[in-house]
Design a protein around this motif. Structure first.
Motif, PDB file in Angstrom:
ATOM      1  N   HIS A  46     -43.965  21.644 -74.361  1.00 27.09           N
ATOM      2  CA  HIS A  46     -42.901  21.081 -74.494  1.00 27.09           C
ATOM      3  C   HIS A  46     -42.546  20.288 -76.221  1.00 27.09           C
ATOM      4  N   ILE A  47     -43.481  20.643 -76.951  1.00 20.48           N
ATOM      5  CA  ILE A  47     -43.359  20.239 -78.241  1.00 20.48           C
ATOM      6  C   ILE A  47     -42.097  20.452 -79.066  1.00 20.48           C
ATOM      7  N   GLU A  48     -41.519  21.517 -78.653  1.00 24.87           N
ATOM      8  CA  GLU A  48     -40.086  22.023 -79.262  1.00 24.87           C
ATOM      9  C   GLU A  48     -39.225  21.198 -78.562  1.00 24.87           C
ATOM     10  N   VAL A  49     -39.324  21.015 -77.197  1.00 24.38           N
ATOM     11  CA  VAL A  49     -38.200  20.479 -76.496  1.00 24.38           C
ATOM     12  C   VAL A  49     -38.057  19.075 -76.817  1.00 24.38           C
ATOM     13  N   PHE A  50     -39.263  18.323 -77.085  1.00 28.00           N
ATOM     14  CA  PHE A  50     -39.098  16.951 -77.356  1.00 28.00           C
ATOM     15  C   PHE A  50     -38.901  16.672 -78.916  1.00 28.00           C
ATOM     16  N   GLY A  51     -39.044  17.800 -79.560  1.00 27.45           N
ATOM     17  CA  GLY A  51     -38.722  17.588 -81.206  1.00 27.45           C
ATOM     18  C   GLY A  51     -39.903  16.942 -81.878  1.00 27.45           C
ATOM     19  N   LEU A  52     -41.133  16.946 -81.484  1.00 29.15           N
ATOM     20  CA  LEU A  52     -42.262  16.430 -81.996  1.00 29.15           C
ATOM     21  C   LEU A  52     -42.910  17.301 -83.063  1.00 29.15           C
ATOM     22  N   ALA A  53     -42.428  18.541 -83.322  1.00 31.23           N
ATOM     23  CA  ALA A  53     -42.987  19.213 -84.650  1.00 31.23           C
ATOM     24  C   ALA A  53     -42.661  18.558 -85.731  1.00 31.23           C
ATOM     25  N   GLY A  54     -43.640  18.137 -86.616  1.00 31.95           N
ATOM     26  CA  GLY A  54     -43.281  17.349 -87.897  1.00 31.95           C
ATOM     27  C   GLY A  54     -42.930  15.829 -87.821  1.00 31.95           C
ATOM     28  N   LEU A  55     -43.077  15.592 -86.668  1.00 30.66           N
ATOM     29  CA  LEU A  55     -42.493  13.951 -86.307  1.00 30.66           C
ATOM     30  C   LEU A  55     -43.437  13.075 -87.168  1.00 30.66           C
ATOM     31  N   ALA A  56     -42.654  12.159 -88.001  1.00 27.88           N
ATOM     32  CA  ALA A  56     -43.251  11.138 -88.942  1.00 27.88           C
ATOM     33  C   ALA A  56     -44.028  10.061 -87.811  1.00 27.88           C
ATOM     34  N   PRO A  57     -44.889   9.420 -88.079  1.00 26.94           N
ATOM     35  CA  PRO A  57     -45.467   8.299 -87.461  1.00 26.94           C
ATOM     36  C   PRO A  57     -44.511   7.364 -87.140  1.00 26.94           C
ATOM     37  N   ALA A  58     -44.365   6.914 -86.055  1.00 28.29           N
ATOM     38  CA  ALA A  58     -43.571   5.193 -85.767  1.00 28.29           C
ATOM     39  C   ALA A  58     -44.355   4.146 -86.425  1.00 28.29           C
ATOM     40  N   VAL A  59     -43.543   3.319 -86.743  1.00 32.42           N
ATOM     41  CA  VAL A  59     -44.237   1.967 -87.379  1.00 32.42           C
ATOM     42  C   VAL A  59     -43.729   0.928 -86.506  1.00 32.42           C
ATOM     43  N   GLY A  60     -42.850   1.179 -85.416  1.00 30.57           N
ATOM     44  CA  GLY A  60     -42.759  -0.089 -84.420  1.00 30.57           C
ATOM     45  C   GLY A  60     -42.089   0.314 -83.159  1.00 30.57           C
ATOM     46  N   VAL A  61     -41.990  -0.368 -82.152  1.00 29.65           N
ATOM     47  CA  VAL A  61     -41.255  -0.042 -80.785  1.00 29.65           C
ATOM     48  C   VAL A  61     -40.568  -1.277 -80.684  1.00 29.65           C
ATOM     49  N   VAL A  62     -39.247  -1.002 -80.187  1.00 25.26           N
ATOM     50  CA  VAL A  62     -38.336  -2.205 -79.545  1.00 25.26           C
ATOM     51  C   VAL A  62     -39.234  -2.806 -78.383  1.00 25.26           C
ATOM     52  N   SER A  63     -39.283  -4.295 -78.543  1.00 22.52           N
ATOM     53  CA  SER A  63     -39.916  -4.869 -77.330  1.00 22.52           C
ATOM     54  C   SER A  63     -38.947  -5.224 -76.340  1.00 22.52           C
ATOM     55  N   GLU A  64     -37.563  -5.651 -76.675  1.00 20.75           N
ATOM     56  CA  GLU A  64     -36.811  -6.089 -75.833  1.00 20.75           C
ATOM     57  C   GLU A  64     -35.414  -5.882 -76.559  1.00 20.75           C
ATOM     58  N   LEU A  65     -34.298  -5.928 -75.683  1.00 21.72           N
ATOM     59  CA  LEU A  65     -33.030  -5.984 -76.315  1.00 21.72           C
ATOM     60  C   LEU A  65     -32.604  -7.685 -76.038  1.00 21.72           C
ATOM     61  N   VAL A  66     -31.746  -8.045 -76.818  1.00 21.13           N
ATOM     62  CA  VAL A  66     -30.974  -9.321 -76.680  1.00 21.13           C
ATOM     63  C   VAL A  66     -29.726  -9.323 -76.850  1.00 21.13           C
ATOM     64  N   PRO A  67     -29.149 -10.523 -76.266  1.00 18.38           N
ATOM     65  CA  PRO A  67     -27.521 -10.428 -76.479  1.00 18.38           C
ATOM     66  C   PRO A  67     -27.272 -10.679 -77.866  1.00 18.38           C
TER      67      PRO A  67
END
Length: 290
Positions: free
Chosen positions: A205-226
């Motif tokens: 699924h690497i092409e399906v997910f668009g992972l080829a050449g993906l840059a490393p993530a620097v963070g992840v959203v921990s929650e949404l807020v009003p």
């Protein structure tokens, strides 16, 4: 008056990821597309209910939860749940599979035959192969057999999956681990007789997910807020995760955090993120000796 939307989560179709809304409509997503929305000011996140019914208490749930249900609705949702082993008499056929998410990250699982590979897309499986097909309880026994005999887990944390997506090996290495396990499964004597074995036919699924050449993530959203805003360019998606290119780098948004909130379209000038973001670090790398 600005229109309000209630997100119902991310779904995968043959054409890619689709954000679903409470009215049944969906928004297809594509690479390079701008994903931008705001959380209604003063709003609260409410329980999504269970088994197609609204939460009778309209209970408020935590912004950090990916379950999106209050305690009572979560209990009701697990009634007649395959995961909770409450559907032993389910007559529908099931498949057993091996899924690979990154080096050293292989799991075993089951899914209904009628769902095809949807379950693997929902989990963000980079490579998978079927092991067999048959009645539910036979599939469950095979799953337990692999866990006990081959030490293959039935769950891989999303936090572990995220940190390896940008550095995945080539096609041969991606397939090697589940190929070796598939061969070992074929030599197990305790395989349930009513479960028909499947040949090794890996799906990547690497092409399906668009992972080829993906840059490393620097963070992840921990929650949404009003009043918070999320805005970025979609560069990849796997399972419930959207990888968004923002001014601070690639940030992962778990779309399960969107459900239960009232959302609005962000203005054209909206940029970046004004929601809590947790630094994403590779948990496999040790910072020091102790």
């Amino acid at each position: 008056m600005r229109r309000v939307w209630r997100c119902a989560g991310l779904r995968w179709s043959v054409d890619g990821p689709v954000l679903m809304w409470g009215d049944g409509r969906g928004s297809s997503l594509g690479w390079g597309q701008r994903v931008a929305f705001g959380v209604v000011e003063g709003g609260v996140r409410t329980c999504v209910g269970a088994r197609g019914h609204a939460c009778p208490a309209a209970a408020v749930v935590s912004g950090r939860s990916t379950g999106v249900r209050c305690e009572e609705c979560a209990r009701l949702d697990r009634t007649h749940s395959v995961a909770a082993d409450t559907m032993a008499d389910d007559p529908r056929p099931y498949r057993v599979y091996l899924a690979w998410f990154g080096p050293g990250m292989v799991k075993v699982g089951i899914t209904r035959v009628e769902r095809g590979s949807a379950r693997l897309l929902e989990q963000g499986a980079v490579v998978f192969s079927w092991l067999g097909q048959g009645p539910l309880m036979a599939a469950r026994r095979a799953e337990e057999l692999l866990r006990a005999a081959l030490k293959v887990p039935d769950r891989i944390p999303y936090a572990d999956k995220r940190v390896v997506r940008a550095g995945l090996p080539g096609p041969g290495e991606r397939v090697a681990e589940i190929r070796e396990l598939h061969e070992r499964v074929g030599r197990l004597d305790a395989w349930p007789e009513s479960l028909q074995r499947a040949p090794f036919e890996p799906v990547d699924h690497i092409e399906v997910f668009g992972l080829a050449g993906l840059a490393p993530a620097v963070g992840v959203v921990s929650e949404l807020v009003p009043g918070g805003v999320v805005s970025g360019e979609l560069c990849a998606a796997a399972g419930p995760d959207l990888h968004l290119r923002t001014g601070r780098g690639v940030v992962v948004l778990d779309t399960r955090l969107m459900t239960g909130w009232e959302l609005t379209a962000a203005g054209d000038g909206a940029a970046g993120l004004s929601v809590p973001v947790r630094e994403l670090r590779d948990s496999t790398v040790q910072d020091g000796l102790f």
